[in-house]
Write an enzyme that holds these catalytic residues in place. Structure first.
Site, mmCIF file in Angstrom:
data_model
loop_
_atom_site.group_PDB
_atom_site.id
_atom_site.type_symbol
_atom_site.label_atom_id
_atom_site.label_comp_id
_atom_site.label_asym_id
_atom_site.label_seq_id
_atom_site.Cartn_x
_atom_site.Cartn_y
_atom_site.Cartn_z
ATOM 1 N N HIS A 137 -4.783 0.294 -20.397
ATOM 2 C CA HIS A 137 -3.639 0.806 -21.157
ATOM 3 C C HIS A 137 -2.635 -0.304 -21.421
ATOM 4 O O HIS A 137 -2.227 -0.547 -22.568
ATOM 5 C CB HIS A 137 -2.992 1.947 -20.368
ATOM 6 C CG HIS A 137 -1.845 2.613 -21.066
ATOM 7 N ND1 HIS A 137 -1.988 3.791 -21.761
ATOM 8 C CD2 HIS A 137 -0.532 2.264 -21.166
ATOM 9 C CE1 HIS A 137 -0.810 4.153 -22.265
ATOM 10 N NE2 HIS A 137 0.091 3.238 -21.919
ATOM 11 N N GLU A 138 -2.229 -0.995 -20.362
ATOM 12 C CA GLU A 138 -1.231 -2.059 -20.528
ATOM 13 C C GLU A 138 -1.790 -3.223 -21.349
ATOM 14 O O GLU A 138 -1.041 -3.895 -22.069
ATOM 15 C CB GLU A 138 -0.731 -2.554 -19.167
ATOM 16 C CG GLU A 138 -0.078 -1.492 -18.281
ATOM 17 C CD GLU A 138 1.073 -0.739 -18.946
ATOM 18 O OE1 GLU A 138 1.710 -1.287 -19.870
ATOM 19 O OE2 GLU A 138 1.339 0.412 -18.521
ATOM 20 N N HIS A 188 -1.125 -2.636 -24.944
ATOM 21 C CA HIS A 188 0.238 -3.042 -25.277
ATOM 22 C C HIS A 188 0.314 -4.564 -25.416
ATOM 23 O O HIS A 188 0.928 -5.100 -26.346
ATOM 24 C CB HIS A 188 1.211 -2.620 -24.165
ATOM 25 C CG HIS A 188 1.623 -1.180 -24.186
ATOM 26 N ND1 HIS A 188 2.138 -0.559 -25.306
ATOM 27 C CD2 HIS A 188 1.629 -0.247 -23.203
ATOM 28 C CE1 HIS A 188 2.438 0.715 -25.008
ATOM 29 N NE2 HIS A 188 2.132 0.937 -23.742
ATOM 30 N N GLU A 214 2.572 2.566 -28.497
ATOM 31 C CA GLU A 214 1.753 3.488 -27.696
ATOM 32 C C GLU A 214 0.388 3.690 -28.352
ATOM 33 O O GLU A 214 -0.604 3.916 -27.662
ATOM 34 C CB GLU A 214 2.493 4.808 -27.509
ATOM 35 C CG GLU A 214 1.882 5.707 -26.454
ATOM 36 C CD GLU A 214 2.004 5.167 -25.021
ATOM 37 O OE1 GLU A 214 2.652 4.096 -24.829
ATOM 38 O OE2 GLU A 214 1.443 5.789 -24.107
#
Lengths: 515, 515
Positions: free
Chosen positions: A279-280, A283, A309
């Site tokens: 997830h990170e 980003h 997001e």
């Protein structure tokens, strides 16, 4: 150049700088201050010894204060006006000027004493929130949250007046430039019309199948870290411009050319850190992929929280919870942890990572139920900002809403309206971007797969090249040249909608096992 | 308060703030900026990914530039003048005002374009120096060093004119407030008169004894780290306000309430990191022990580099290379590394850590030969600043001096005049503080042992309490209330001299084995 940004001759040429060039220098200085604050903030969450917290607060406050002065200086306003009157800027500089104006307008809209009052109220509120949440004692937080809300409403009104927006839209605009209630309301109304039924149906179908086989730990944390680093590399994280560390609450932060992501390890469950790192990394890919020539300028910034997001979720949810990805991941996991057996098959691991299970805690929610938590929070915070919901009535409204959307009865406020830090820290207008991001992720992934039909096959081999390339061209390298809807239209053929997200959820949770 | 520091009413009282109070606010802001820069600088040496270096340079440059503006603002000068005219300040605020004036005088003395020219020259010079040193190619560095020197001479003249000092004294004053050539020259002349003979005699006596038994590695780096942490704790490092990490060149940095020391591990030789950690912990104790009420104000700062070095050396050299300390340390080392045998006796370990062995490299020099490296550098840099030694003649003068002081013939400039970064980075006036610090360390330790006769016995048990307590009262908590000589006179009965240092070297290297 002084903080006030006086017009100095352009070094080396003897010519006077244009107002626009002077602004570029001003904003490069702002970017440097922002980068300094970003590293200090990262450090505070990862390495800083406890006794340094007060001094760190002072350091961050002065950096913010100086940045505010630089942005709101009279010379900045004069240069903006002059540059806007001038002609001849090409597309990137023109967009940069537009973004400079937006930043300056937001900053100048709010009087200094309102900024400071809000900052103090938030500091107090955050401290009380931690205790109130721990003790499930909403009454303790109530007066502080009421004060934070009161000041946020004032800020919303001040910004709204300056920007020509309703208060909520003005607050929203600082998290997601260009996003409006008029866009969100129909999208969320549509979501509300089919999501609860989808969740119910998914759970029925799940219950009708054999449950996935559980995995038993422990799972060595050093091995988890190596796995995370390997996946980051596969996804495309540039370790010469970033790093991976540990913090209590995972995040992506740092500075330009120094993107620092964090995770948190659980020896009993490697999936949390693994999916968290992916997830990170999504980003981080966005941050590292911003247009290099403009990376210290406003037009080079990522375009708001919804798109940000979408980038974390397109990696974590779209790509890395696909059945194809588990074909690649499963043998990696077996080798790393030295395991075998039916529970370690790609099929089983995929099933474990695509469960639908309504729960109280937003951050723990699965992909299908997560939006319900957002729909609820959007409803409540728009009402609070409009003055239609008093803080004293928040727990009741929250609990009613959760029952309605997920069929759950909140046992105490610790797992109810006290679970998130956002409102106590004054963040109103942030929550919707999580689900707008999920919708954009689905829409972008659908378009990526159309453009790159080999994409799923590549994921099955751990090859993120095609996806990364498509994202770079269509999202990362666009920076803030285009607004969110223009970017999405250019990349996918349509502005933000719910159709791709619905199709994705139906395929993954109601469809055949390949979702 | 704006960067310009306008007079605002004192919060809560409705009264106008005095000029002094306004200055305290201004300098608290400066302290916050300095702290931010300190953490960013630490991060650049420890964790920062390579690709972030340029952006980090921008971040540090803007912090320095903003601090310079705050310090040199016209309002600061007005407030200083008004505060100096007023009466009624007690001792600490009066000393604070004195230190504020000193900081402002140094900052305003140098025109902005000279600061920037020097900064650019240093940046270029440092890059070329690394290559020149690697290739033992002084000619490559020469023009850059000449430019750096030229600008440092100009800065020295500008500061000297403003402060009423000779150029070298003006440069020295920024590293060691109040220190002057008139003080150093007689001390170093005295040192020169007996040190070479002492070194020769020590080596004779050493050669006449059996050589200490060597230790054979490897020594697990994780064990070395644990040992270091344990010793830091014993010495009195406060881990709620600091940490230990790794960097290429060990240092003590960070910010107020956040003192970060670094070391570097060698699996073949644990002594380097061990003594290095003790050295940096001495620095850290000083920083952590500064007067708490004044820690964000100039009067709360450590009092210059000579006293700072006295604090690192009083721990590393005076305390931790004493025979008593090895009584405590030896069993700790045997247990940590799982070793035994005659080479691990306290006697042998002490002998290994008190060898005299002239060499080319200053940073590797033993306690007795180290001052010779400093005497040489002081002689050369005072001559360069006075215009009596041209950069082109530096290698020859350096090599002649080393032969005279240590009897060594420099084979190439990499291990000669190119070994240190100080001059290429514009640091003229820094070198003497290392040996002034060694002298002060001996003088302070002698006084501490007089005041605390149990001190050596306590060290034999790893108890740093008496030493630490004496240092806190006599040095750390004094901050910059007193100048160096007044502090030393108050603590030891006399201003800085060579007698204690000579007595210490004779006892340890010429005396009985208990030194």
């Amino acid at each position: 150049m002084s903080a006030a940004g006086s017009r100095e001759t352009f070094p080396g040429t003897g010519d006077r700088m244009t107002a626009y060039q002077t602004l570029e220098q001003r904003f490069a200085r702002l970017a440097a201050l922002e980068g300094a604050a970003g590293i200090l903030g990262w450090d505070a969450q990862t390495l800083m010894p406890d006794g340094a917290a007060e001094a760190r607060g002072d350091q961050l406050a002065i950096l913010r204060g100086l940045a505010h002065e630089i942005l709101t200086a009279p010379e900045a306003a004069e240069d903006l006006a002059a540059a806007e009157r001038a002609s001849g800027l090409e597309s990137w500089p023109a967009a940069n000027l537009r973004e400079m104006r937006r930043a300056q307008a937001h900053a100048t809209a709010v009087p200094r004493d309102l900024v400071e009052a809000s900052s103090r109220a938030v500091s107090r509120s955050e401290v009380v929130w931690r205790e109130a949440r721990r003790d499930a004692d909403f009454a303790r937080l109530e007066p502080h949250l009421a004060e934070v809300l009161r000041l946020q409403r004032e800020i919303g009104q001040a910004k709204g007046a300056a920007l020509g927006l309703d208060p909520y839209d003005a607050l929203l605009d600082s998290y997601d430039p260009g996003m409006r209630r008029a866009v969100i309301d129909p999208l969320f109304a549509d979501l509300t019309s089919w999501l609860p039924a989808l969740i119910a149906r998914a759970r029925e179908m799940q219950a009708a199948r054999p449950a996935p086989l559980p995995l038993t730990g422990p799972f060595d944390v050093a091995v988890q870290r190596e796995l995370g680093l390997k996946l980051m590399e596969a996804v495309g994280f540039d370790f010469t411009r970033g790093r991976l560390d540990i913090s209590l609450h995972p995040f992506c932060g740092g500075a330009t050319d120094d993107v620092r992501i964090t995770t948190r390890y659980d020896a009993a469950d490697f999936g949390r850190a693994l999916m968290g790192v992916l997830h990170e990394t999504g980003h981080a890919l966005y941050e590292q992929g911003r247009p290099a020539a403009w990376r210290h300028q406003p037009v080079g910034a990522a375009r708001g929280m919804s798109l940000h997001e979408s980038q974390s979720l397109i990696i974590e949810m779209q790509a890395c919870r696909s059945r194809e990805f588990f074909t690649f991941l499963a043998p990696l996991l077996r080798a790393a942890f030295g395991r075998s057996g039916p529970e370690w098959s790609a099929e089983n691991l995929h099933a474990l990572n695509t469960r639908v299970a309504p729960g109280f805690i937003r951050v723990d929610a699965d992909e299908a139920t997560y939006p319900a938590h957002i729909l609820l929070r959007y409803r409540l915070e728009t009402a609070m900002i409009a003055g239609d919901l008093a803080v004293r009535d928040l727990p009741g409204a929250f609990n009613d809403g959760l029952r309605e959307l997920l069929g759950l009865t909140v046992p105490d406020d610790r797992v109810g309206c006290l679970q998130d830090i956002h409102w106590p820290s004054g963040a109103f207008g942030y929550f919707p971007t999580y689900t707008l991001g999920a919708m954009a992720a689905a829409q972008l992934f659908r378009a990526a797969r159309s453009a790159e039909p080999a994409l799923p096959g590549c994921l099955a081999e751990g090859d993120f090249g095609p996806l990364r390339g498509w994202l770079r061209s269509n999202v990362h390298e666009v920076g803030s040249l285009l607004g969110t809807d223009d970017l999405l239209t250019r990349a996918t053929g349509a502005p933000l909608g719910t159709a791709s997200f619905r199709a994705h959820l139906e395929a993954r949770y109601l469809g055949d096992a390949r979702g």
